[in-house]
Write an enzyme that holds these catalytic residues in place. Sequence first.
Site, mmCIF file in Angstrom:
data_model
loop_
_atom_site.group_PDB
_atom_site.id
_atom_site.type_symbol
_atom_site.label_atom_id
_atom_site.label_comp_id
_atom_site.label_asym_id
_atom_site.label_seq_id
_atom_site.Cartn_x
_atom_site.Cartn_y
_atom_site.Cartn_z
ATOM 1 N N THR A 32 -13.857 54.328 -3.144
ATOM 2 C CA THR A 32 -15.587 54.287 -2.236
ATOM 3 C C THR A 32 -15.194 56.054 -1.053
ATOM 4 O OG1 THR A 32 -15.164 51.982 -2.325
ATOM 5 C CG2 THR A 32 -16.719 52.913 -0.981
ATOM 6 N N ASN A 77 -22.424 58.779 -1.407
ATOM 7 C CA ASN A 77 -21.408 58.610 -2.588
ATOM 8 C C ASN A 77 -21.539 58.147 -4.384
ATOM 9 O OD1 ASN A 77 -21.622 56.940 -2.798
ATOM 10 N ND2 ASN A 77 -19.558 55.385 -2.358
ATOM 11 N N ARG A 98 -16.821 60.584 -8.314
ATOM 12 C CA ARG A 98 -16.887 60.637 -7.052
ATOM 13 C C ARG A 98 -16.258 61.886 -6.954
ATOM 14 N NH1 ARG A 98 -16.581 54.535 -5.446
ATOM 15 N NH2 ARG A 98 -18.814 53.618 -5.056
ATOM 16 N N LYS A 119 -27.412 56.280 -6.463
ATOM 17 C CA LYS A 119 -27.660 56.025 -5.751
ATOM 18 C C LYS A 119 -28.609 57.307 -5.020
ATOM 19 C CE LYS A 119 -24.006 54.031 -3.418
ATOM 20 N NZ LYS A 119 -22.927 53.779 -2.446
ATOM 21 N N GLU A 165 -25.061 40.220 -9.059
ATOM 22 C CA GLU A 165 -26.055 42.155 -9.021
ATOM 23 C C GLU A 165 -27.302 41.956 -9.699
ATOM 24 O OE1 GLU A 165 -23.380 45.106 -7.667
ATOM 25 O OE2 GLU A 165 -22.572 44.009 -5.917
ATOM 26 N N HIS A 218 -23.235 53.345 -7.031
ATOM 27 C CA HIS A 218 -22.390 52.034 -7.057
ATOM 28 C C HIS A 218 -21.876 51.137 -8.245
ATOM 29 C CE1 HIS A 218 -22.378 48.043 -5.618
ATOM 30 N NE2 HIS A 218 -23.197 47.848 -6.683
ATOM 31 N N TYR A 234 -26.524 43.834 -0.690
ATOM 32 C CA TYR A 234 -25.408 44.576 0.034
ATOM 33 C C TYR A 234 -25.161 42.980 1.627
ATOM 34 C CZ TYR A 234 -24.924 48.766 -0.930
ATOM 35 O OH TYR A 234 -24.609 50.311 -2.241
ATOM 36 N N ARG A 269 -15.332 50.999 -12.245
ATOM 37 C CA ARG A 269 -14.641 50.905 -11.223
ATOM 38 C C ARG A 269 -13.907 52.372 -10.648
ATOM 39 N NH1 ARG A 269 -16.285 48.757 -6.367
ATOM 40 N NH2 ARG A 269 -14.903 49.144 -5.314
ATOM 41 N N PHE A 328 -22.438 49.848 9.311
ATOM 42 C CA PHE A 328 -22.754 50.560 8.913
ATOM 43 C C PHE A 328 -24.042 50.304 8.011
ATOM 44 C CE2 PHE A 328 -20.821 49.620 4.887
ATOM 45 C CZ PHE A 328 -18.998 49.235 5.677
#
Length: 177
Positions: free
Chosen positions: A116, A137, A127, A34, A151, A140, A74, A110, A82
């Site tokens: 998250t 964070n 993270r 990100k 995606e 993704h 998203y 993941r 948010f």
Amino acid sequence: MLASLLSFLSVIARKFTPESIMSAQRERTFIAVKPDGVQRGLVGEIIKRFEAKGFKLAGMKFMKASEELLKQHYIDLADKPFYPGLCKYMASGPLVAMCWEGTGVVKTARVMMGETRPADSKPGTIRGDFCIEVGRNIIHGSDSIESANKEIALWFRPEELTSWTQANDSWIYESNE
Ligand SMILES: *[C@@H]1O[C@H](CO)[C@@H](O)[C@H](O)[C@H]1NC(C)=O
């Protein structure tokens, strides 16, 4: 006799089968560093972890994503309060969009990323090691094979993805199914 004939034939078949047919494609996932991860200089660190694990890069681009693309990305969160802020944060600077390939890569990525919420992420995860707040964070990763496929198709044109054989494939995988 028959066995040796069969093994001879399979050697010949392998020799003349294009690589793309021979190595059935393994699972793929969509990963993005990100804008905060890019600004903080963590691109190399993140790529390093996926490479060292044994996953194979199938596509990568450094880009500033449009709000339209991010809204689509998203879309499942569209009714969350948010959502606008999330899209804005993701559009606030360049990001690195990647497609990684390997057995079980969706789930394993993941695990490597951590939760998250960075506060729930264990040390040793991306993270857990590099960030503090959920809204910053840094990475993704697709949450299921189904969203990975969606995606990848959203972020990459088919010709932007590359199939290739990793030199150490047979040292990473026991069998090349
Ligand atoms: C693959 O081989 C290269 C060269 O020997 C090595 O640097 C790299 O760490 C290996 N990758 C994995 C995932 O083992």
